[in-house]
Write a protein that holds these residues in place. Structure first.
Motif, PDB file in Angstrom:
ATOM      1  N   ILE A  70       0.962  -1.302  -0.258  1.00  9.23           N
ATOM      2  CA  ILE A  70       0.052   0.011   0.053  1.00  9.23           C
ATOM      3  C   ILE A  70       0.861   1.417  -0.036  1.00  9.23           C
ATOM      4  O   ILE A  70       1.983   1.386   0.376  1.00  9.23           O
ATOM      5  CB  ILE A  70      -0.913  -0.136   1.242  1.00  9.23           C
ATOM      6  N   ALA A  71       0.548   2.355  -0.582  1.00 12.08           N
ATOM      7  CA  ALA A  71       0.989   3.738  -0.598  1.00 12.08           C
ATOM      8  C   ALA A  71       0.251   4.459   0.448  1.00 12.08           C
ATOM      9  O   ALA A  71      -0.900   4.502   0.538  1.00 12.08           O
ATOM     10  CB  ALA A  71       0.981   4.373  -1.861  1.00 12.08           C
ATOM     11  N   VAL A  72       1.271   4.965   1.494  1.00 11.98           N
ATOM     12  CA  VAL A  72       0.829   5.701   2.567  1.00 11.98           C
ATOM     13  C   VAL A  72       1.027   7.141   2.612  1.00 11.98           C
ATOM     14  O   VAL A  72       2.322   7.488   2.371  1.00 11.98           O
ATOM     15  CB  VAL A  72       1.049   5.215   3.938  1.00 11.98           C
ATOM     16  N   PRO A  73       0.313   8.248   2.525  1.00 11.44           N
ATOM     17  CA  PRO A  73       0.649   9.821   2.642  1.00 11.44           C
ATOM     18  C   PRO A  73       1.578   9.890   3.588  1.00 11.44           C
ATOM     19  O   PRO A  73       1.328   9.670   4.801  1.00 11.44           O
ATOM     20  CB  PRO A  73      -0.722  10.467   2.707  1.00 11.44           C
ATOM     21  N   SER A  74       2.821  10.530   3.171  1.00  8.32           N
ATOM     22  CA  SER A  74       3.811  10.619   4.136  1.00  8.32           C
ATOM     23  C   SER A  74       3.837  11.758   5.127  1.00  8.32           C
ATOM     24  O   SER A  74       3.973  11.518   6.405  1.00  8.32           O
ATOM     25  CB  SER A  74       5.051  10.742   3.231  1.00  8.32           C
ATOM     26  N   LYS A  75       3.457  12.844   4.867  1.00 11.48           N
ATOM     27  CA  LYS A  75       3.216  13.968   5.732  1.00 11.48           C
ATOM     28  C   LYS A  75       2.358  13.738   6.769  1.00 11.48           C
ATOM     29  O   LYS A  75       2.642  13.931   8.004  1.00 11.48           O
ATOM     30  CB  LYS A  75       2.896  15.202   4.935  1.00 11.48           C
ATOM     31  N   LEU A  76       1.126  13.103   6.361  1.00 18.19           N
ATOM     32  CA  LEU A  76       0.126  13.047   7.356  1.00 18.19           C
ATOM     33  C   LEU A  76       0.369  11.922   8.394  1.00 18.19           C
ATOM     34  O   LEU A  76       0.346  12.011   9.569  1.00 18.19           O
ATOM     35  CB  LEU A  76      -1.245  12.378   6.834  1.00 18.19           C
ATOM     36  N   LEU A  77       0.946  10.791   7.785  1.00 16.72           N
ATOM     37  CA  LEU A  77       1.563   9.869   8.698  1.00 16.72           C
ATOM     38  C   LEU A  77       2.876  10.425   9.663  1.00 16.72           C
ATOM     39  O   LEU A  77       2.698   9.929  10.941  1.00 16.72           O
ATOM     40  CB  LEU A  77       2.252   8.842   7.875  1.00 16.72           C
ATOM     41  N   LEU A  78       3.641  10.987   9.009  1.00 14.50           N
ATOM     42  CA  LEU A  78       4.773  11.463   9.996  1.00 14.50           C
ATOM     43  C   LEU A  78       4.044  12.570  11.144  1.00 14.50           C
ATOM     44  O   LEU A  78       4.557  12.413  12.354  1.00 14.50           O
ATOM     45  CB  LEU A  78       5.746  12.222   9.332  1.00 14.50           C
ATOM     46  N   ASP A  79       3.247  13.301  10.907  1.00 15.74           N
ATOM     47  CA  ASP A  79       2.598  14.319  11.750  1.00 15.74           C
ATOM     48  C   ASP A  79       1.867  13.299  12.829  1.00 15.74           C
ATOM     49  O   ASP A  79       1.770  13.757  14.110  1.00 15.74           O
ATOM     50  CB  ASP A  79       1.579  15.130  11.177  1.00 15.74           C
ATOM     51  N   ILE A  80       1.141  12.194  12.399  1.00 15.97           N
ATOM     52  CA  ILE A  80       0.560  11.534  13.533  1.00 15.97           C
ATOM     53  C   ILE A  80       1.405  10.832  14.619  1.00 15.97           C
ATOM     54  O   ILE A  80       1.302  10.809  15.756  1.00 15.97           O
ATOM     55  CB  ILE A  80      -0.236  10.554  12.650  1.00 15.97           C
ATOM     56  N   VAL A  81       2.424  10.275  13.982  1.00  8.72           N
ATOM     57  CA  VAL A  81       3.333   9.420  14.882  1.00  8.72           C
ATOM     58  C   VAL A  81       4.276   9.895  15.479  1.00  8.72           C
ATOM     59  O   VAL A  81       4.991   9.665  16.582  1.00  8.72           O
ATOM     60  CB  VAL A  81       3.965   8.143  13.952  1.00  8.72           C
ATOM     61  N   LYS A  82       4.812  11.158  15.027  1.00  9.90           N
ATOM     62  CA  LYS A  82       5.912  11.914  15.754  1.00  9.90           C
ATOM     63  C   LYS A  82       5.565  12.392  17.126  1.00  9.90           C
ATOM     64  O   LYS A  82       6.730  12.614  17.903  1.00  9.90           O
ATOM     65  CB  LYS A  82       6.624  12.751  14.877  1.00  9.90           C
TER      66      LYS A  82
END
Length: 380
Positions: A70-82
């Motif tokens: 799967i391709a996951v939107p990078s910016k949103l994922l980074l903002d969630i987990v950091k």
């Protein structure tokens, strides 16, 4: 697809990969991370089409049924987990629309994934040669050369770091025509002579990732005519080599330099930082006035009536001379030397100065040369 991963480990891995991502690119799919799940191992990939970074993370697999990519939107994922604490993250992917649900303790997040079929494929190593290098060597070589590479897009060959491996040594070189650094190790050799130009962006990311490792590691380097492949720990970096022929840098290094200046590195560096504040903001010129036992570093900005000078003890062999240099260039070079003293060899105020580490702390297997072009003084 469903898996569970530790939030801190996961966040660290995707933060390392995020350095390759660019803004405002024309291919929307590369704004995503590519995930591939296979038997307890999650492979994460990011690319800007020139450089690809890959990392592997151990996970607890819930199910492998359905999609494995799967391709996951990078910016949103980074903002969630950091900003998450140390908690398990549960990822669940909808096989039909690639919707992603993330659960972390009391938090639940939903985001739209993308079909991974259009995500760029990775270049494969074909007809490659290889060499294994200590990670610390690569960190030193990149740190001591990358700052000297050109940022001029019209000089593509000079925008990277030139690497040559031969039966006698391995050499890294960077230059922008105003400054040049040659970093050489005499304890790394190759049976045949090969050379290539590494882009600055991926090797800087390579250095940054290796620098976070507390233990020494080995890096396997494979290369062919178009790409270089770096494998270490749980990372894999692929970069397209810079095309073209590197300039004949050796011809730019003056061979006859009868004037030798030895000065304490820290004292000289701190003086440059202070006196450089008073230099003209266009030229950043500092003047070195040198005689047998004394070095005077001075700067002047006539437009704002600013001037400064400091005296330093030194050892000097040669005729008294005055020479001008760009304070920023000198500061960059001296700050990337580790020894207690430096040696500056010069011949004339109109010719380049060459800086070497000297004194206590010199590594017998390491050969560092830093060249800086002069800034002409008004009275010369």
């Amino acid at each position: 697809m469903k898996f569970i991963v530790n939030s801190l480990i996961f966040s660290k891995q995707i933060q390392s990969l995020s350095g390759v991502l660019t803004n405002n690119n024309t291919v929307p799919i590369i704004n995503c991370f590519h995930f591939h799940l296979d038997e307890g191992l999650l492979t994460i990939r990011a690319t800007d089409l020139e450089t690809t970074l890959v990392s592997k993370v151990e996970v607890e697999t819930g199910t492998l049924e359905g999609v494995s990519d799967i391709a996951v939107p990078s910016k949103l994922l980074l903002d969630i987990v950091k900003s998450l604490d140390d908690v398990p993250l549960t990822f669940s992917v909808n096989d039909n629309d690639f919707g992603i649900n993330i659960a972390s303790g009391e938090g639940k997040y939903s985001l739209a994934g993308k079909n991974p079929e259009t995500f760029p494929s990775m270049p494969q190593p074909k007809d490659t040669s290889s060499i294994t290098l200590p990670g610390s060597l690569l960190v030193n070589a990149i740190s001591k050369t990358a700052f000297a590479a050109s940022t001029d897009e019209l000089r593509q060959q000079m925008s990277g770091i030139f690497c040559e491996i031969n039966p006698e040594n391995i050499t890294f070189v960077a230059t922008d025509a105003h400054k040049l650094v040659r970093y050489r190790r005499n304890d790394i050799k190759n049976e045949t002579t090969v050379s290539f130009i590494l882009p600055r962006k991926p090797v800087t990311m390579l250095r940054n990732i290796i620098s976070t490792r507390k233990e020494e590691l080995e890096v396997n380097v494979e290369y062919n005519n178009t790409n270089a492949f770096f494998t270490f720990d749980n990372f894999y970096i692929i970069c397209r080599l810079v095309e073209g022929r590197y300039p004949n840098y050796d011809a730019a290094i003056p061979k006859e330099n009868p004037n030798h200046l030895i000065v304490d590195r820290n004292s000289f560096l701190n003086t440059l930082r202070r006196v450089g504040l008073f230099a003209n903001q266009a030229s950043h010129q500092v003047r070195l006035s040198i005689n047998e036992h004394e070095l005077i570093v001075s700067a002047q900005d006539l437009e704002f009536s600013n001037d400064a000078s400091e005296k330093l003890p030194c050892q000097y062999e040669g005729d008294p001379m005055e020479i001008g240099f760009n304070a920023k260039f000198l500061t960059e070079m001296v700050s990337n030397i580790d020894t207690e003293q430096i040696l500056i060899e010069m011949s004339h105020p109109s010719r380049a100065g060459i800086i070497f580490p000297t004194g206590e702390g010199v590594d017998s297997n390491e050969d560092i040369l830093m060249l800086v072009m002069p800034v002409m003084l008004s009275n010369n």
